[in-house]
Motif scaffolding. Structure first.
Motif, PDB file in Angstrom:
ATOM      1  N   SER A  26      48.513  35.562  65.693  1.00 30.34           N
ATOM      2  CA  SER A  26      47.383  35.973  64.847  1.00 30.34           C
ATOM      3  C   SER A  26      47.554  37.422  64.408  1.00 30.34           C
ATOM      4  O   SER A  26      48.102  38.245  65.136  1.00 30.34           O
ATOM      5  CB  SER A  26      46.069  35.872  65.622  1.00 30.34           C
ATOM      6  OG  SER A  26      45.877  34.562  66.070  1.00 30.34           O
ATOM      7  N   VAL A  27      47.026  37.698  63.252  1.00 31.65           N
ATOM      8  CA  VAL A  27      46.940  39.069  62.770  1.00 31.65           C
ATOM      9  C   VAL A  27      45.521  39.541  63.043  1.00 31.65           C
ATOM     10  O   VAL A  27      44.544  38.848  62.724  1.00 31.65           O
ATOM     11  CB  VAL A  27      47.258  39.175  61.262  1.00 31.65           C
ATOM     12  CG1 VAL A  27      46.942  40.558  60.726  1.00 31.65           C
ATOM     13  CG2 VAL A  27      48.716  38.823  61.005  1.00 31.65           C
ATOM     14  N   VAL A  28      45.405  40.705  63.674  1.00 28.67           N
ATOM     15  CA  VAL A  28      44.105  41.320  63.960  1.00 28.67           C
ATOM     16  C   VAL A  28      44.056  42.607  63.153  1.00 28.67           C
ATOM     17  O   VAL A  28      44.953  43.449  63.240  1.00 28.67           O
ATOM     18  CB  VAL A  28      43.944  41.621  65.467  1.00 28.67           C
ATOM     19  CG1 VAL A  28      42.608  42.306  65.724  1.00 28.67           C
ATOM     20  CG2 VAL A  28      44.069  40.341  66.275  1.00 28.67           C
ATOM     21  N   ARG A  29      43.018  42.748  62.342  1.00 25.98           N
ATOM     22  CA  ARG A  29      42.867  43.934  61.493  1.00 25.98           C
ATOM     23  C   ARG A  29      41.513  44.559  61.762  1.00 25.98           C
ATOM     24  O   ARG A  29      40.483  43.891  61.697  1.00 25.98           O
ATOM     25  CB  ARG A  29      42.965  43.546  60.026  1.00 25.98           C
ATOM     26  CG  ARG A  29      42.830  44.748  59.098  1.00 25.98           C
ATOM     27  CD  ARG A  29      43.049  44.343  57.673  1.00 25.98           C
ATOM     28  NE  ARG A  29      41.771  44.042  57.067  1.00 25.98           N
ATOM     29  CZ  ARG A  29      41.540  44.098  55.766  1.00 25.98           C
ATOM     30  NH1 ARG A  29      42.505  44.397  54.932  1.00 25.98           N
ATOM     31  NH2 ARG A  29      40.352  43.830  55.297  1.00 25.98           N
ATOM     32  N   ALA A  30      41.523  45.844  62.061  1.00 22.63           N
ATOM     33  CA  ALA A  30      40.289  46.601  62.277  1.00 22.63           C
ATOM     34  C   ALA A  30      40.173  47.679  61.203  1.00 22.63           C
ATOM     35  O   ALA A  30      41.143  48.376  60.920  1.00 22.63           O
ATOM     36  CB  ALA A  30      40.294  47.245  63.658  1.00 22.63           C
ATOM     37  N   VAL A  31      39.002  47.787  60.605  1.00 24.15           N
ATOM     38  CA  VAL A  31      38.693  48.851  59.644  1.00 24.15           C
ATOM     39  C   VAL A  31      37.457  49.555  60.178  1.00 24.15           C
ATOM     40  O   VAL A  31      36.445  48.909  60.460  1.00 24.15           O
ATOM     41  CB  VAL A  31      38.422  48.290  58.224  1.00 24.15           C
ATOM     42  CG1 VAL A  31      38.045  49.414  57.270  1.00 24.15           C
ATOM     43  CG2 VAL A  31      39.623  47.518  57.706  1.00 24.15           C
ATOM     44  N   ILE A  32      37.554  50.867  60.334  1.00 24.49           N
ATOM     45  CA  ILE A  32      36.458  51.644  60.914  1.00 24.49           C
ATOM     46  C   ILE A  32      36.137  52.815  60.008  1.00 24.49           C
ATOM     47  O   ILE A  32      37.025  53.561  59.606  1.00 24.49           O
ATOM     48  CB  ILE A  32      36.831  52.166  62.319  1.00 24.49           C
ATOM     49  CG1 ILE A  32      37.221  50.999  63.225  1.00 24.49           C
ATOM     50  CG2 ILE A  32      35.685  52.968  62.918  1.00 24.49           C
ATOM     51  CD1 ILE A  32      37.924  51.417  64.492  1.00 24.49           C
ATOM     52  N   ALA A  33      34.861  52.969  59.700  1.00 24.85           N
ATOM     53  CA  ALA A  33      34.371  54.128  58.950  1.00 24.85           C
ATOM     54  C   ALA A  33      33.482  54.925  59.899  1.00 24.85           C
ATOM     55  O   ALA A  33      32.699  54.349  60.652  1.00 24.85           O
ATOM     56  CB  ALA A  33      33.565  53.682  57.730  1.00 24.85           C
ATOM     57  N   TYR A  34      33.617  56.242  59.880  1.00 25.38           N
ATOM     58  CA  TYR A  34      32.852  57.057  60.820  1.00 25.38           C
ATOM     59  C   TYR A  34      32.620  58.445  60.251  1.00 25.38           C
ATOM     60  O   TYR A  34      33.346  58.917  59.382  1.00 25.38           O
ATOM     61  CB  TYR A  34      33.572  57.153  62.169  1.00 25.38           C
ATOM     62  CG  TYR A  34      34.918  57.831  62.066  1.00 25.38           C
ATOM     63  CD1 TYR A  34      35.065  59.177  62.388  1.00 25.38           C
ATOM     64  CD2 TYR A  34      36.031  57.140  61.608  1.00 25.38           C
ATOM     65  CE1 TYR A  34      36.287  59.804  62.261  1.00 25.38           C
ATOM     66  CE2 TYR A  34      37.249  57.758  61.481  1.00 25.38           C
ATOM     67  CZ  TYR A  34      37.386  59.098  61.807  1.00 25.38           C
ATOM     68  OH  TYR A  34      38.583  59.717  61.664  1.00 25.38           O
ATOM     69  N   ASP A  35      31.594  59.062  60.752  1.00 25.18           N
ATOM     70  CA  ASP A  35      31.250  60.435  60.397  1.00 25.18           C
ATOM     71  C   ASP A  35      31.258  61.211  61.707  1.00 25.18           C
ATOM     72  O   ASP A  35      30.317  61.118  62.490  1.00 25.18           O
ATOM     73  CB  ASP A  35      29.863  60.469  59.748  1.00 25.18           C
ATOM     74  CG  ASP A  35      29.542  61.819  59.140  1.00 25.18           C
ATOM     75  OD1 ASP A  35      30.397  62.723  59.196  1.00 25.18           O
ATOM     76  OD2 ASP A  35      28.436  61.966  58.605  1.00 25.18           O
ATOM     77  N   PRO A  36      32.346  61.933  61.980  1.00 25.21           N
ATOM     78  CA  PRO A  36      32.457  62.581  63.293  1.00 25.21           C
ATOM     79  C   PRO A  36      31.374  63.627  63.514  1.00 25.21           C
ATOM     80  O   PRO A  36      31.035  64.378  62.600  1.00 25.21           O
ATOM     81  CB  PRO A  36      33.846  63.238  63.248  1.00 25.21           C
ATOM     82  CG  PRO A  36      34.165  63.377  61.798  1.00 25.21           C
ATOM     83  CD  PRO A  36      33.434  62.273  61.085  1.00 25.21           C
TER      84      PRO A  36
END
Length: 193
Positions: free
Chosen positions: A126-136
């Protein structure tokens, strides 16, 4: 079909800034993506991830996740300088076996949102893809400090997906002297049929 529908690369690799803007989970200042192929079925990977109690065992900087309800949880992570940062998160979309989307609640210490996708790939797992947006928290200076201490989300996302891969494929995570947990603390992954 739109440009974003034709792309299967992470949003951060998009050539068109409008595509990146439209696909970013929210309006946080930084977006990062990581992808890994794991030799296990997508549904098995999804099931492990969706049980948030499993995640502190494979996500290096996550100290604890408290499940507050079927779609709510409170995350506590290590920040730069050993500081602990916590926020409440809510699942905004959940497609069993395929996809989980989340975002932090309004007023969170760290505004963040993201997606994790699980796709079967014949003969490869399987391909696992994570996309994360954040404001540190603390803005650009804090983000630079986080990079220096290797706790910046772009760096950590790649590491954590590699740790997830190791655990799901071998049942253990390679550790170093600086790792906080002994590999024997981890739950046993399901046995492949």
């Amino acid at each position: 079909m739109s440009a974003s529908e034709r792309m299967d690369a992470p949003v951060t690799a998009a050539r068109d800034s409008d595509v990146r803007a439209n696909e970013a989970p929210r309006d946080e200042k930084s977006v990062t993506a990581a992808v890994v192929t794991i030799a296990r079925p997508a549904r098995e990977l999804y099931d492990f991830w969706r049980d948030f109690a499993n995640l502190p065992n494979v996500l290096e900087n996550v100290d604890a996740i408290t499940v507050d309800g079927p779609d709510r949880s409170t995350w506590s992570v290590k920040g730069p300088g050993g500081r602990t940062i916590s926020w409440e998160s809510v699942i905004t979309d959940d497609r069993t076996g395929e996809f989980i989307a989340w975002q932090s609640v309004e007023g969170a210490q760290v505004r963040n949102s993201g997606t994790i996708e699980f796709h079967d790939v014949p003969e490869r797992g399987s391909v696992v893809r994570a996309v994360i947006a954040y404001d540190p928290p603390g803005g650009t200076i804090a983000q630079l400090v986080a990079k220096l201490f290797q706790r910046e989300p772009a760096i950590q996302a790649r590491r954590d997906l590699r740790r997830f891969k190791q655990f799901m494929e071998t049942g253990e995570i390679s550790t170093s002297a600086r790792t906080r947990k002994d590999a024997t603390d981890l739950p046993t992954p399901p046995i492949a049929a």
